[in-house]
Write an enzyme that holds these catalytic residues in place. Sequence first.
Site, mmCIF file in Angstrom:
data_model
loop_
_atom_site.group_PDB
_atom_site.id
_atom_site.type_symbol
_atom_site.label_atom_id
_atom_site.label_comp_id
_atom_site.label_asym_id
_atom_site.label_seq_id
_atom_site.Cartn_x
_atom_site.Cartn_y
_atom_site.Cartn_z
ATOM 1 N N HIS A 155 0.057 -3.458 11.155
ATOM 2 C CA HIS A 155 1.150 -4.347 11.572
ATOM 3 C C HIS A 155 1.589 -4.106 13.020
ATOM 4 O O HIS A 155 2.788 -3.983 13.313
ATOM 5 C CB HIS A 155 2.330 -4.229 10.609
ATOM 6 C CG HIS A 155 1.988 -4.693 9.225
ATOM 7 N ND1 HIS A 155 1.733 -6.009 8.927
ATOM 8 C CD2 HIS A 155 1.810 -4.011 8.060
ATOM 9 C CE1 HIS A 155 1.445 -6.115 7.639
ATOM 10 N NE2 HIS A 155 1.468 -4.914 7.106
ATOM 11 N N SER B 116 3.790 -6.598 2.610
ATOM 12 C CA SER B 116 2.465 -6.526 3.241
ATOM 13 C C SER B 116 1.406 -7.100 2.309
ATOM 14 O O SER B 116 1.428 -8.297 2.016
ATOM 15 C CB SER B 116 2.168 -5.089 3.665
ATOM 16 O OG SER B 116 1.016 -5.027 4.480
ATOM 17 N N LEU B 117 0.475 -6.281 1.792
ATOM 18 C CA LEU B 117 -0.542 -6.830 0.896
ATOM 19 C C LEU B 117 0.094 -7.472 -0.328
ATOM 20 O O LEU B 117 -0.487 -8.378 -0.949
ATOM 21 C CB LEU B 117 -1.539 -5.749 0.473
ATOM 22 C CG LEU B 117 -1.160 -4.813 -0.674
ATOM 23 C CD1 LEU B 117 -1.606 -5.377 -2.031
ATOM 24 C CD2 LEU B 117 -1.750 -3.451 -0.473
ATOM 25 N N GLN C 189 0.828 -1.204 0.000
ATOM 26 C CA GLN C 189 0.000 0.000 0.000
ATOM 27 C C GLN C 189 0.865 1.257 0.000
ATOM 28 O O GLN C 189 1.921 1.302 0.620
ATOM 29 C CB GLN C 189 -0.910 -0.009 1.224
ATOM 30 C CG GLN C 189 -2.136 0.868 1.079
ATOM 31 C CD GLN C 189 -3.215 0.503 2.089
ATOM 32 O OE1 GLN C 189 -3.297 -0.631 2.546
ATOM 33 N NE2 GLN C 189 -4.049 1.471 2.436
ATOM 34 N N ARG D 242 -9.636 -7.859 4.001
ATOM 35 C CA ARG D 242 -8.474 -7.437 4.793
ATOM 36 C C ARG D 242 -8.440 -5.931 4.948
ATOM 37 O O ARG D 242 -8.223 -5.403 6.046
ATOM 38 C CB ARG D 242 -7.200 -7.936 4.119
ATOM 39 C CG ARG D 242 -5.889 -7.656 4.864
ATOM 40 C CD ARG D 242 -4.747 -8.271 4.061
ATOM 41 N NE ARG D 242 -3.448 -8.134 4.706
ATOM 42 C CZ ARG D 242 -2.598 -7.142 4.494
ATOM 43 N NH1 ARG D 242 -2.924 -6.161 3.659
ATOM 44 N NH2 ARG D 242 -1.413 -7.124 5.095
ATOM 45 N N GLN E 264 0.607 -12.135 9.880
ATOM 46 C CA GLN E 264 1.099 -10.946 9.200
ATOM 47 C C GLN E 264 0.303 -9.694 9.565
ATOM 48 O O GLN E 264 0.822 -8.584 9.552
ATOM 49 C CB GLN E 264 1.051 -11.174 7.681
ATOM 50 C CG GLN E 264 1.727 -10.114 6.851
ATOM 51 C CD GLN E 264 0.963 -9.833 5.557
ATOM 52 O OE1 GLN E 264 -0.207 -9.518 5.583
ATOM 53 N NE2 GLN E 264 1.658 -9.954 4.443
#
Length: 309
Positions: free
Chosen positions: A202, A93-94, A10, A118, A251
């Site tokens: 996170h 991440s994503l 992102q 998510r 995660q």
Amino acid sequence: MSRAFVFPGQGAQTIGMGQALATAYPAAKAVFDEVDAALGENLSRLIWSGDSAELTLTQNAQPALMATSIATLRALEVEGLGLGHVSFVAGHSLGEYSALCAAGSLTLSDTARLLRIRGQAMQEAVPVGVGAMAALLGLDFETATAVAAEAAQGEVCQAANDNDPAQVVVSGHKAAVERAVEIARAKGAKRALLLPVSAPFHCALMQPAARVMAEALAAVPIARPSLPVVVNVRAEAVTEPDRILDLLIAQVTGSVRWRESVLWMEKAGVIEFWEIGAGKALSGMIKRTAANATTRAIGTPEDIAALKA
């Protein structure tokens, strides 16, 4: 020569991303069509001609960036530049979902739906204004972790993204993160600044989102990937579906160990990293982490043409 495909997270989103690829390659256009169908809405119209603020919303940015990455991969495959000569995939991440989709562990439609869930879950986990994130530049991971611990004072403040040797992002309660910024400056950080994000990703405050993702992932088949996926929370390659499931849940609250992931791939023989999709942020992080590595950012037909030149 060992190569890895890496997929952005992102922040890389821009209006118009992937549109030229979709025009030039029917296989890329098919990706956006399938994502639209999976979500039951015209996300591609938002990506290509919508409002930037709306695209930046977490629940839109996450599937949009994944769609752009997979569309780029499909265009590369048309040109014979796909995963056939790749040793590992990884994502920030994503981007880890993009990597898993690329490797066939998740279907494209399931990946789009999971990222929509998510994004919504991460946004809703913490009321607006309660959390924050900050980038600490010029401090190594150990120092940044110590800064976060000192700043916590009974609240949550964690190292969320270990991006490269001198860029760590901390996440947690807003007051604690603001204290971390001041402490980091006192410890000699080149820069320490709050980030314009809508939630503290996170960190432990994302636990409600982790519960949502545990339920969503349990309902989706996860296949063994066609090649190893270097995962964020372990900074090592994983191929077992059950382990992939557990680590995707972890995660949500765990740190993105990107610097360590790059070093792990370098140690495993990777010397060439291709950033697949929007932006060039990962390429910069990789260059600052693995001095001898080469990088390419690929997200347009011109980028693909340059590979063939």
